[in-house]
Enzyme design. Structure first.
Site, PDB file in Angstrom:
ATOM      1  N   HIS A 128      -8.609   7.481   3.154  1.00 15.11           N
ATOM      2  CA  HIS A 128      -7.889   9.416   2.700  1.00 15.11           C
ATOM      3  C   HIS A 128      -9.019   9.817   2.692  1.00 15.11           C
ATOM      4  CE1 HIS A 128      -8.508   7.650  -1.200  1.00 15.11           C
ATOM      5  NE2 HIS A 128      -7.619   8.851  -1.870  1.00 15.11           N
ATOM      6  N   CYS A 182       0.912  -1.836  -0.143  1.00 17.37           N
ATOM      7  CA  CYS A 182      -0.002   0.207   0.332  1.00 17.37           C
ATOM      8  C   CYS A 182       0.715   1.371   0.294  1.00 17.37           C
ATOM      9  CB  CYS A 182      -1.012  -0.201   1.406  1.00 17.37           C
ATOM     10  SG  CYS A 182      -1.824   1.632   1.550  1.00 17.37           S
TER      11      CYS A 182
HETATM   12  P1  DGP Z   1      -8.122   9.154  -5.041  1.00 15.44           P
HETATM   13  O1  DGP Z   1      -9.148   9.216  -6.811  1.00 15.44           O
HETATM   14  O2  DGP Z   1      -9.484   9.248  -3.854  1.00 15.44           O
HETATM   15  O3  DGP Z   1      -7.941   7.316  -4.277  1.00 15.44           O
HETATM   16  O4  DGP Z   1      -7.217  10.223  -4.545  1.00 15.44           O
HETATM   17  C1  DGP Z   1      -5.934   9.544  -4.213  1.00 15.44           C
HETATM   18  C2  DGP Z   1      -4.754  10.999  -4.262  1.00 15.44           C
HETATM   19  O5  DGP Z   1      -3.568  10.297  -3.987  1.00 15.44           O
HETATM   20  C3  DGP Z   1      -5.152  11.710  -6.080  1.00 15.44           C
HETATM   21  O6  DGP Z   1      -5.745  12.437  -6.139  1.00 15.44           O
HETATM   22  C4  DGP Z   1      -3.394  11.348  -5.855  1.00 15.44           C
HETATM   23  C5  DGP Z   1      -2.999  10.751  -4.777  1.00 15.44           C
HETATM   24  N1  DGP Z   1      -1.736  10.158  -5.028  1.00 15.44           N
HETATM   25  C6  DGP Z   1      -0.998   8.847  -5.323  1.00 15.44           C
HETATM   26  N2  DGP Z   1       0.130   8.450  -4.733  1.00 15.44           N
HETATM   27  C7  DGP Z   1       0.894   9.566  -4.315  1.00 15.44           C
HETATM   28  C8  DGP Z   1       1.700   9.444  -3.819  1.00 15.44           C
HETATM   29  O7  DGP Z   1       2.656   8.379  -4.229  1.00 15.44           O
HETATM   30  N3  DGP Z   1       1.969  10.657  -3.257  1.00 15.44           N
HETATM   31  C9  DGP Z   1       1.152  11.688  -2.906  1.00 15.44           C
HETATM   32  N4  DGP Z   1       1.756  12.931  -2.188  1.00 15.44           N
HETATM   33  N5  DGP Z   1      -0.034  11.413  -3.505  1.00 15.44           N
HETATM   34  C10 DGP Z   1      -0.248  10.579  -4.016  1.00 15.44           C
END
Ligand code: DGP
Length: 115
Positions: free
Chosen positions: A101, A5
């Site tokens: 989240h 994860c």
């Molecule tokens: P959701 O679609 O609700 O699952 O949003 C996932 C969010 O997580 C998306 O807006 C991009 C963010 N995200 C994905 N991978 C990473 C990461 O490795 N680091 C950060 N800071 N954000 C991430």
């Protein structure tokens, strides 16, 4: 912690992120692909795949998750103008990362429609 994860790995410090807040139970960091000037993700440090996995016993955790977002909105200066809190759940809900989240979005006028 779930080994594969990405958000567990961020919480464990294995993957870098722009952390804005953390305590014993929660971590908040800036979204890698911000959809607004302020776009912060608040996660429980414990692995919960989605809101669909929540149990009645976790109601206090969920309450504190939202209070944490509210406090961050104040700290980031968007509380007065307003902001949006979003939890996506499952594929049709637009969830991409399977670790619960809360999105905190603010700093611009957000679209009226939810999609
Ligand atoms: P959701 O679609 O609700 O699952 O949003 C996932 C969010 O997580 C998306 O807006 C991009 C963010 N995200 C994905 N991978 C990473 C990461 O490795 N680091 C950060 N800071 N954000 C991430």
């Amino acid at each position: 912690m779930a080994k594969e994860c990405i958000f567990c790995r961020i919480a464990a410090g294995e993957v870098p992120s722009d952390i804005v807040y953390q305590d014993e139970d929660f971590l908040a960091f800036r979204d890698i692909s911000p959809q607004a000037p302020i776009h912060i993700l608040i996660i429980p440090k414990t692995h919960i795949a989605s809101s669909a996995e929540l149990t009645e016993e976790q109601h206090e955790l969920v309450g504190r998750l939202i209070i944490t977002a509210k406090n961050l909105a104040e700290k980031e200066g968007v509380a007065k103008e307003g902001y949006r809190l979003v939890i996506n759940c499952g594929s049709e809900g637009g969830q991409v990362v399977p670790h619960l989240h809360l999105h905190l979005l603010g700093g611009r006028r957000l679209a009226d429609k939810l999609g």
